[in-house]
Each structure stands twice: as structure tokens, then as C-alpha cells.
Design an enzyme around this catalytic site. Structure first.
Site, PDB file in Angstrom:
ATOM      1  N   TYR A 143       2.665   2.609  -1.682  1.00  0.00           N
ATOM      2  CA  TYR A 143       1.773   3.292  -2.620  1.00  0.00           C
ATOM      3  C   TYR A 143       0.347   2.885  -2.291  1.00  0.00           C
ATOM      4  O   TYR A 143       0.065   1.714  -2.058  1.00  0.00           O
ATOM      5  CB  TYR A 143       2.103   2.893  -4.053  1.00  0.00           C
ATOM      6  N   ASP A 238      -3.605  -1.701   3.641  1.00  0.00           N
ATOM      7  CA  ASP A 238      -3.885  -1.629   2.216  1.00  0.00           C
ATOM      8  C   ASP A 238      -3.530  -2.991   1.618  1.00  0.00           C
ATOM      9  O   ASP A 238      -2.372  -3.268   1.329  1.00  0.00           O
ATOM     10  CB  ASP A 238      -3.068  -0.500   1.581  1.00  0.00           C
ATOM     11  N   LYS A 266      -7.791  -5.074  -7.045  1.00  0.00           N
ATOM     12  CA  LYS A 266      -7.097  -6.048  -7.890  1.00  0.00           C
ATOM     13  C   LYS A 266      -7.777  -7.425  -7.934  1.00  0.00           C
ATOM     14  O   LYS A 266      -8.743  -7.577  -8.667  1.00  0.00           O
ATOM     15  CB  LYS A 266      -5.617  -6.103  -7.503  1.00  0.00           C
TER      16      LYS A 266
HETATM   17  C1  LIG Z   1      -2.690  -0.854  -7.181  1.00  0.00           C
HETATM   18  C2  LIG Z   1      -2.676  -0.360  -5.798  1.00  0.00           C
HETATM   19  C3  LIG Z   1      -3.553   0.641  -5.350  1.00  0.00           C
HETATM   20  C4  LIG Z   1      -4.414   1.434  -6.282  1.00  0.00           C
HETATM   21  O1  LIG Z   1      -5.355   0.672  -6.948  1.00  0.00           O
HETATM   22  P1  LIG Z   1      -5.981   1.261  -8.313  1.00  0.00           P
HETATM   23  O2  LIG Z   1      -7.033   0.264  -8.655  1.00  0.00           O
HETATM   24  O3  LIG Z   1      -4.852   1.310  -9.286  1.00  0.00           O
HETATM   25  O4  LIG Z   1      -6.526   2.600  -8.012  1.00  0.00           O
HETATM   26  C5  LIG Z   1      -3.599   0.920  -4.011  1.00  0.00           C
HETATM   27  N1  LIG Z   1      -2.802   0.275  -3.138  1.00  0.00           N
HETATM   28  C6  LIG Z   1      -1.939  -0.676  -3.528  1.00  0.00           C
HETATM   29  C7  LIG Z   1      -1.115  -1.376  -2.512  1.00  0.00           C
HETATM   30  C8  LIG Z   1      -1.830  -1.005  -4.866  1.00  0.00           C
HETATM   31  O5  LIG Z   1      -0.922  -1.899  -5.266  1.00  0.00           O
END
Ligand SMILES: *Cc1c(COP(=O)(O)O)cnc(C)c1O
Length: 426
Positions: A143, A238, A266
Site C-alpha cells: 500500500y 516507500d 508517519k
Molecule cells: C501509511 C502509508 C502510506 C500513506 O500515508 P498517509 O499519510 O496515510 O497518506 C503510504 N505508504 C505506506 C507504506 C504507508 O504505510
């Protein structure tokens, strides 16, 4: 669930879609209604009915120092009196960029945004602009936020062009996203050897954390790096979850792989809305205003978000918690696993550092297909039993658990106790 949460949830559903501002919070995967949270401190969150929970969601990853860490709170109190947004450059942004560049091996330059979604979306635009190619590769079960190009699932067949995962995503756009199976270097090689030179980027979570926790198999990340080098494709990690969680250098440091671009989020916001993307200077300078690839943000580099992020990153630098987190998470997961075995519940446990997952699965989980084989009904029962006894884990089988530096020995003991009991009741 208490009656205050219940009535708030009822009211919320009238005026907020599903009663929540992010779908997983609505508990659809586990049944029941979500507690509404009124405060949090250290390892605990508290709901509007006065219930206390030991929290392993940690706001889905950011709260590595626990909730309301005094250092972060004090700095924010001071910062808020100086104004909440200027729309002009600040020293805080320079300090934040320095902390990121010095810690993350592949990042020479970084641009702040306000969410992980924005970070990955912008990194992909940059990769497309830089390579002048349109197609991208992602992996099933990873994701990367909800940008159109990334809300794509695999079509039928092994290596296919994507189909939209959501109404509202044009098939023409989804068709430019190719979805491959995670941890399958062979499938990636096969594809890249024939089509590599048409691919702008490969994006992945170096440790998958959104299909439960699925670590990369030996050689997978390194192999992707080599495939990318050969075809001039950019490798995007990511690290929105793994950044500053696997260590200050993220998964790229842990596994010794250098991506071209990295998305962060995060933890670097310390609980405020933040994202960032960074990489080689030569690539990053293609972004506006030095380059032609457009990207902007009214609240990007916001002084409060920078303050919370900086204090969090400084704390992680001055008092590195990673060895202790590793040891404590290993112990916790080992004991949860033992409890499942004792109760005869088939489970498969994964963990990298302080992120972990219990799959209710009889087989090994190494990709999306195997993760999907998990028994989500059994998970839902376990979840409900844990929550009722004051342990807050993510309300879905396909999410990670997170340990923070604020979790105490007593927290972990209670968690193991409740977990044992919950497994026995299944
Ligand atoms: C949480 C998450 C996102 C998206 O971040 P948001 O701040 O919710 O838009 C993207 N990539 C990964 C791996 C994530 O866990």
C-alpha cells in the site's frame, strides 16, 4: 464498547461517511463499533467511556516514542505561540532536512509534504518526469497511499497491467501500473528483461506492512536494485512505515540497498500530518522550482509539524532505542507465539524490529496471496477479545503491530497474559 462511543459513532455516521475519516477505523473487518478516543499518554490510549487500552496501533506507526512524549509536547506548546503557519521558508525546515539527509543513506535532498500519500504520489511523478517514461511497477499487497496510480490491483494472470481498485480511477491510468507478486524476483526479472526500458520506476515497501508484516526474502531488494540499474528505471522505497523505525536509516540501511527515491511519513511527523520524499540531488533538482516537475503544498513544512518531527528525530538520535525495541519486541512476539501454540491455534508470526504481525494462517506468509489465505474470522474474534481486555491491536488481519519506547514491562506482561487467554477462547 461504552455508550458514549456508541452514541458518538451513531452521530458520526450521519455526517461523516461511515463515521470515520479513514476507512479501517470503522472496524468493518472485525465487526463491532470503534471506541472514540479522548486522550493518549505513553503506551496507553483512553476512550470517551473511561476505558484504558495498551496501544499497539501507535497511530498506525508514527508514535514510536509513545503518545504525548514530554519532549514533543513541550516543544509544540512553545511553537504554537509563534504562529501556526507562515507560507514562507523557516529554519525548522532546514533542520528537518538535515536530520533526514544525515540519517537516510540514499537521501541527498528532501522535499516535505503533508502525508505519505502525497510523498509517494510526488515521487512517482518525479520518476516519470525524470525518466520520461509512463509505466510503473508496484507489488500486490503493498500500500502506498491512495493516489490514483497506486489504487490498482493485479489483473488476471501472473504479470498483468493493472485494473482500478476503486471506482473513480480511470482504467487508462490504472493500465500504466503493472502489478507483480511481492518477494518474487524471478517474475520481476522476467518482466524487466523484456520491458524494463519502458518502466519509470519500481515502487515497494522494503518491508511490507500493509498486508500484515511481510519481510523481504533474501536477495529480493538487492535484485530489484540491479534490475533497475540495468534498465535506467528508478527504484522507489516507500519507507513511510519503515523510515526511522528499522533504525534511523530505515530499511535501506538495514538491508544495505540504495533506492533512487525514498518516501517518508508517519514517524518523521511525530504524530502531526507529514510526509517527505527525497533522493539523489540530480533527480530531486528536477522538482519545481529548480526543475520542470511540478509539486507544491500550502502547509508543506508547517512549523508545528516540523517541530513535532524534529523533536522526535532528535530523541531517536540522542537516545537510540532500536536495540532495546528489537529485544523487547522479540520477547513479546515470542511469548505471543508460544501462547498460540499452547492453545493449538495455527498462526504464522512475522517481525522486523519493532513491527510485527500474527497471521492466523496454517502456512508461511511471504506475499499477498499467502497473506490472503489467513483466517480473518478467527482474527476478528481474537481482536475483539483483546480489545475487551484493554489491548488495542489494529482492527484488521492485514496491518502491523508497533512497539513504542513507552511500553513498559508490565504492559508487555499484561499483553501476553490477555493474548494467551484470547487464543484459548478461540
Ligand atoms: C501509511 C502509508 C502510506 C500513506 O500515508 P498517509 O499519510 O496515510 O497518506 C503510504 N505508504 C505506506 C507504506 C504507508 O504505510
Amino acid at each position: 464498547m461504552g455508550k458514549n462511543s456508541e452514541s458518538l459513532f451513531r452521530a458520526a455516521q450521519e455526517i461523516i461517511p461511515g463515521g470515520v475519516n479513514s476507512p479501517v477505523r470503522a472496524f468493518r473487518a472485525v465487526g463491532g463499533d470503534p471506541p472514540f478516543i479522548s486522550s493518549a499518554s505513553g503506551s496507553k490510549i483512553y476512550d470517551v467511556d473511561g476505558n484504558e487500552y495498551i496501544d499497539y496501533v501507535c497511530s498506525w506507526g508514527p508514535m514510536i516514542l509513545g503518545h504525548a512524549h514530554p519532549r514533543v509536547v513541550e516543544a509544540l506548546k512553545e511553537a504554537v505561540g509563534r504562529g501556526t503557519s507562515y507560507g514562507a521558508p523557516t529554519e525548522l525546515e532546514v533542520e528537518m532536512a538535515r536530520l533526514v539527509v544525515e540519517a537516510v543513506p540514499s537521501i541527498e535532498m528532501v522535499r516535505m509534504v503533508s502525508s505519505g500519500t502525497e510523498a509517494t504520489m510526488s515521487a512517482i511523478r518525479l520518476a516519470r518526469g525524470y525518466t520520461q517514461r509512463d509505466e510503473i511497477i508496484k507489488f500486490a499487497g503493498c500500500y502506498h497511499g491512495h493516489a490514483d496510480s497506486l489504487l490498482v490491483k493485479a489483473g488476471s494472470g501472473a504479470t498483468t497491467f493493472g485494473v482500478p481498485d476503486s471506482p473513480g480511477v480511470p482504467p487508462e491510468l490504472a493500465g500504466k501500473t503493472i502489478t507483480l507478486p511481492y518477494n518474487n524476483l524471478e517474475a520481476a526479472s522476467e518482466f524487466m528483461n523484456t520491458r524494463g526500458e519502458e518502466i519509470a520506476c519500481i515502487i515497494l515497501e522494503p518491508v511490507a506492512g500493509n498486508m500484515g508484516v511481510v519481510p523481504p526474502v533474501q536477495g529480493f531488494l538487492k535484485g530489484l536494485e540491479e534490475l533497475c540499474r540495468k534498465s535506467g528505471t528508478l527504484l522507489i522505497f516507500d519507507e513511510v512505515i519503515t523510515g526511522f523505525r528499522m533504525g534511523r536509516g530505515g530499511a535501506q540501511e538495514l538491508y544495505g540497498v540504495m533506492p533512487d527515491l525514498t518516501a517518508l511519513g508517519k514517524i518523521i511527523g511525530g504524530g502531526l500530518p507529514v510526509g517527505a520524499y527525497g533522493g539523489k540531488k540530480e533527480i530531486m533538482e528536477q522538482i519545481s522550482p529548480t526543475g520542470p516537475v511540478y509539486q507544491a503544498g500550502t502547509l508543506s513544512g508547517n512549523p508545528l509539524a516540523m517541530t513535532a518531527g524534529i523533536e522526535t528525530l532528535l530523541e531517536l538520535k540522542e537516545n537510540p532505542p532500536y536495540a532495546a525495541l528489537e529485544e523487547r519486541a522479540a520477547k513479546l512476539c515470542g511469548e505471543i507465539q508460544a501462547g498460540a501454540a499452547e492453545a493449538g491455534v495455527p498462526t504464522f508470526h512475522t517481525r522486523v524490529g519493532s513491527m510485527f504481525c500474527t497471521f492466523f494462517n496454517e502456512s508461511e506468509v511471504s506475499d499477498y496471496d499467502s497473506a490472503k489465505g489467513s483466517n480473518t474470522e478467527l482474527f476478528a474474534k481474537y481482536f475483539t477479545s483483546m480489545l475487551n481486555e484493554g489491548i488495542n491491536i489494529a482492527p484488521s488481519q492485514f496491518e502491523a503491530g508497533f512497539l513504542s519506547t513507552a511500553h513498559t514491562d508490565r504492559d508487555l506482561e499484561k499483553t501476553v497474559e490477555v493474548s494467551r487467554k484470547s487464543f484459548k477462547q478461540l
